[in-house]
Enzyme design. Structure first.
Site, PDB file in Angstrom:
ATOM      1  N   LYS A 236       3.042   5.050   0.079  1.00  0.00           N
ATOM      2  CA  LYS A 236       4.183   5.310   0.962  1.00  0.00           C
ATOM      3  C   LYS A 236       5.415   4.590   0.435  1.00  0.00           C
ATOM      4  O   LYS A 236       6.505   5.173   0.351  1.00  0.00           O
ATOM      5  CB  LYS A 236       3.888   4.833   2.386  1.00  0.00           C
ATOM      6  CG  LYS A 236       2.993   5.780   3.162  1.00  0.00           C
ATOM      7  CD  LYS A 236       2.486   5.154   4.451  1.00  0.00           C
ATOM      8  CE  LYS A 236       1.412   6.034   5.073  1.00  0.00           C
ATOM      9  NZ  LYS A 236       0.623   5.357   6.090  1.00  0.00           N
TER      10      LYS A 236
ATOM     11  N   GLN B 294       0.487   0.779  10.175  1.00  0.00           N
ATOM     12  CA  GLN B 294      -0.711   1.414   9.622  1.00  0.00           C
ATOM     13  C   GLN B 294      -1.919   1.150  10.524  1.00  0.00           C
ATOM     14  O   GLN B 294      -2.164   0.019  10.944  1.00  0.00           O
ATOM     15  CB  GLN B 294      -0.965   0.858   8.200  1.00  0.00           C
ATOM     16  CG  GLN B 294      -2.115   1.499   7.462  1.00  0.00           C
ATOM     17  CD  GLN B 294      -1.853   2.951   7.071  1.00  0.00           C
ATOM     18  OE1 GLN B 294      -0.720   3.353   6.847  1.00  0.00           O
ATOM     19  NE2 GLN B 294      -2.914   3.731   6.988  1.00  0.00           N
TER      20      GLN B 294
ATOM     21  N   ASP C  71       5.650   8.297  12.971  1.00  0.00           N
ATOM     22  CA  ASP C  71       4.274   8.805  13.059  1.00  0.00           C
ATOM     23  C   ASP C  71       4.134   9.825  14.196  1.00  0.00           C
ATOM     24  O   ASP C  71       3.145  10.563  14.241  1.00  0.00           O
ATOM     25  CB  ASP C  71       3.321   7.643  13.367  1.00  0.00           C
ATOM     26  CG  ASP C  71       2.547   7.155  12.159  1.00  0.00           C
ATOM     27  OD1 ASP C  71       2.274   7.971  11.260  1.00  0.00           O
ATOM     28  OD2 ASP C  71       2.196   5.959  12.129  1.00  0.00           O
TER      29      ASP C  71
END
Ligand code: GUN
Length: 299
Positions: free
Chosen positions: A54, A98, A121
Site C-alpha cells: 500500500k 489494518q 476502507d
C-alpha cells in the site's frame, strides 16, 4: 468454449494511472497532495506485506504516504488517540487501520473512531449506512474493484441474477449492496446455505468470497456466467515439494470451461483492491476540498 479471463492486473494498472493523473492535476491546479495514512498494529506477516504494498503504490501514484507501525501490545486508548490525531491532520485525507487488530483493541470501536470522510476502507457505520440507502459513501475497496470489473465487462448489469457467496462486512454484504444498486436481482448465500450448488447455478454473476480454497466447482457455474473470485487462499502443492500456491474460492480449471468470463487468482480481484484504495483516497481528498469528484474512480 473457455471463458474470457478478466485481467485484474492490467485493469488495476489503468485505475492507478487514472489516479496518478488526478493526483498530478490536484497538485498543479490546487496545490493539494492527497495523503493516505496506514496504521499497522503488531507484526502479522500477511498484514506487513499488504501495508508495504500500500505504501509503495501510494507513493508511486504521487500521493503522500504516512505509515504508523505500533507494537502488538499497544493499548486501545493509544490507538484511538492516534486515530484522533490523524482525523485532525489536514494532510491526511484517508485513514486505513489494518485488520485484524490484536485482542486488546476492539476493531469496531477503532473503525468507528475514524472520521467517516477519511474512512477509505468504507467500514465506518456511517459509510455502511450510506451505501445501504443508496447515498454517496466511501465504498469498501474489494467490492468496488469487483464492480468496476463487472461494469467494464458487461456495461449495464440491470436485471441480471447475481449470487454473492459470503456474508462478510468487508466483501459479501457491501458487494450485494453495490449489485442491488446496479439493479441486479441479488442473493447472498454462504457456507450454511442449503443446496448451495443449486443457488449458484442461478447466477449470471457469481461472486465467490467465502475464504475456502476451491470450494465452488465448475458444475455450480451456469454456462456463460461471469465469475468473480475474491478468494486468496494459500495451499500446499500436490507435488510434495513443500511449496505453496495461491488458489481462489472457485475451482478455476473446471469453472473456466463453463463460465463466460472469470477472474483468475492471482491476477484478478487482488490487484484491484489497492488500486481502489488509492481511488478512494483521491475521492475523499476532492470531497474534503469541495472539488468535483474525478469520474470513474467511484460509484
Ligand atoms: N485486512 C485484510 N483486508 C483488509 C482491508 O481491506 N482493509 C483493512 N483495513 N484491513 C484488511
Amino acid at each position: 468454449m473457455t471463458a474470457t479471463i478478466i485481467d485484474g492486473k492490467a485493469f488495476a494498472a489503468t485505475v492507478r494511472t487514472r489516479v496518478a493523473e488526478e493526483v498530478a492535476a490536484l497538485k498543479e491546479t490546487q496545490g493539494i497532495v492527497p495523503g493516505l495514512a496506514v496504521v499497522l498494529v503488531g507484526e502479522d506477516p500477511a498484514s506487513q506485506v499488504y501495508v508495504r504494498n500500500k505504501g509503495k503504490q501510494t507513493a508511486e501514484a504521487g500521493m503522500a504516504s504516512f505509515e504508523h507501525k505500533l507494537d502488538a501490545a499497544t493499548p486501545e486508548a493509544e490507538l484511538l488517540a492516534l486515530v484522533d490525531r490523524l482525523n485532525a491532520d489536514p494532510a491526511v485525507h484517508g485513514i486505513l487501520v489494518q485488520l485484524p487488530l490484536p485482542p486488546q483493541c476492539d476493531a469496531d470501536k477503532v473503525i468507528n473512531r475514524i472520521s467517516p470522510a477519511k474512512d477509505v476502507d468504507g467500514f465506518h457505520i456511517s459509510n455502511v449506512g450510506l451505501l445501504g440507502t443508496g447515498q454517496k459513501a466511501l465504498v469498501p475497496c474489494t467490492p468496488l474493484g469487483c464492480l468496476m470489473m463487472l461494469r467494464d465487462h458487461h456495461g449495464d448489469l440491470s436485471g441480471m441474477e447475481a449470487v454473492v457467496v459470503g456474508r462478510s462486512n468487508i466483501v459479501g454484504k457491501p458487494m450485494a449492496q453495490l449489485l442491488l444498486g446496479e439493479s441486479c436481482t441479488v442473493t447472498i448465500a454462504h457456507s450454511r446455505t442449503r443446496d448451495l450448488g443449486e443457488v449458484c447455478r442461478r447466477a449470471d454473476i457469481l461472486v465467490a468470497a467465502v475464504g475456502r480454497p476451491e470450494m465452488i466447482p465448475g458444475d455450480w457455474v451456469k454456462r456463460g456466467a461471469t465469475v468473480v473470485d475474491v478468494g486468496i487462499n494459500r495451499v500446499g502443492r500436490a507435488d510434495g515439494s513443500g511449496k505453496t500456491r495461491l488458489v481462489g474460492d472457485v475451482h478455476f480449471d473446471s469453472a473456466v470451461a463453463v463460465a463466460g468470463a472469470i477472474t483468475p487468482v492471482p491476477g484478478g480481484v487482488g490487484p484491484m483492491t489497492i488500486a481502489c484504495l488509492l481511488a478512494n483516497t483521491v475521492t475523499a481528498c476532492c470531497r474534503a476540498h469541495g472539488l468535483p469528484e474525478p469520474q470513474g474512480l467511484t460509484v
